[in-house]
Design a protein around this motif. Structure first.
Motif, PDB file in Angstrom:
ATOM      1  N   VAL A   1     -11.197  14.802 -75.199  1.00 51.19           N
ATOM      2  CA  VAL A   1     -11.926  16.015 -75.573  1.00 51.19           C
ATOM      3  C   VAL A   1     -12.792  16.533 -74.415  1.00 51.19           C
ATOM      4  N   ASP A   2     -13.575  15.655 -73.797  1.00 48.71           N
ATOM      5  CA  ASP A   2     -14.491  16.137 -72.748  1.00 48.71           C
ATOM      6  C   ASP A   2     -13.720  16.642 -71.532  1.00 48.71           C
ATOM      7  N   LYS A   3     -12.556  16.066 -71.305  1.00 50.43           N
ATOM      8  CA  LYS A   3     -11.697  16.520 -70.209  1.00 50.43           C
ATOM      9  C   LYS A   3     -11.167  17.929 -70.505  1.00 50.43           C
ATOM     10  N   ARG A   4     -10.844  18.169 -71.778  1.00 53.50           N
ATOM     11  CA  ARG A   4     -10.386  19.512 -72.148  1.00 53.50           C
ATOM     12  C   ARG A   4     -11.511  20.513 -71.911  1.00 53.50           C
ATOM     13  N   VAL A   5     -12.728  20.113 -72.285  1.00 49.60           N
ATOM     14  CA  VAL A   5     -13.867  21.016 -72.076  1.00 49.60           C
ATOM     15  C   VAL A   5     -14.037  21.288 -70.581  1.00 49.60           C
TER      16      VAL A   5
END
Ligand code: ATP
Length: 239
Positions: free
Chosen positions: A75-79
């Motif tokens: 998730v944080d990588k997508r952000v």
């Protein structure tokens, strides 16, 4: 570059426990577009957004973002790659100040002058947030909380902004204002995926749109095509 494929979803299937709610969903979003997803309550629109954000697991299917495999991206990588969601019901941190909510939006970024300058941009887009920067988010009106939720997402430097029902529960004039802001964001180069039950305004704003019915894409076209589609007019525009 405008018009290039940014997000592609192929054959997405997703479930809550034993209950499959998205069945073989395929769609694409090109960079620079506003794409609207309309459909009734419970059709699976929020689930699809959560899947794109990485908050909802897939049973099957393939998602790519600018050619990168999303399926295995955290998730944080997508952000940090620019996929940023504004959740349904705003979900601002009501017990924190406006300023702290905005700062939290930038949590994946290195703090520094660029974040400061983005904060100034958010304040110039939403002067009310600057006026109320020391107020608790819970003290804001619904429309102001929606602005804060969008401002918080902007602090993450989105390239693909996922908006879940931004007009929900807001008075018509405020809805106009929010839709005006979405148009501005597009002009600033942000690609927008807009989920709405408010089909007429969402499609009027959209370059392209999709209609989701009980977990399946049943129609797609330009905003204008969908607005004049007989089925859409009957089912979603009350005509
Ligand atoms: P809404 O406008 O109400 O948010 P939606 O089109 O976004 O509708 P979803 O929220 O994605 O629809 O829900 C799709 C289906 O999945 C619905 O039948 C809903 O009841 C079910 N559902 C949603 N969240 C969960 C959950 N956490 N657990 C079980 N079922 C869920």
């Amino acid at each position: 570059e405008t018009g290039r494929e940014m997000l592609s979803i192929e054959g997405l299937v997703s479930s809550y426990g034993q209950i499959e709610v998205l069945h073989d969903v395929s769609l694409r979003i090109n960079s620079g577009e506003i794409v609207s997803l309309v459909g009734a309550n419970g059709a699976g629109k929020s689930t699809l957004l959560m899947a794109i954000s990485g908050l909802q697991p897939l049973d099957k299917g393939q998602m790519t973002f600018e050619g990168k495999d999303l399926n295995r991206m955290a998730v944080d990588k997508r952000v940090s790659n620019g996929i940023v969601q504004v959740p349904e019901g705003r979900q601002v941190f009501k017990d924190l100040t406006v300023y702290d909510n905005l700062r939290l939006g930038a949590y994946t970024r290195k703090q520094g002058p660029e974040v400061q300058s983005d904060l100034q941009k958010v304040f110039s887009k939403f002067p009310i947030l600057e006026q109320k920067r020391e107020n608790l988010a819970g003290e804001l009106s619904g429309g102001q909380q929606q602005m804060l939720a969008i401002g918080r997402a902007l602090m993450a430097k989105p390239r693909l902004l996922l908006l879940d029902e931004p007009s929900m529960g807001l008075a018509p004039l405020i809805v106009e204002e929010i839709f005006g802001i979405i148009r501005e964001l597009k002009e600033e180069g942000i690609t927008v995926f807009l989920v709405e039950q408010n089909a007429s305004q969402a499609l009027a704003l959209a370059d392209r749109g999709y209609v989701l019915e009980t977990g399946r894409v049943v129609l797609e076209g330009t905003g204008r095509e969908l607005l004049s589609n007989e089925k859409v007019r009957e089912a979603y525009l009350g005509m």
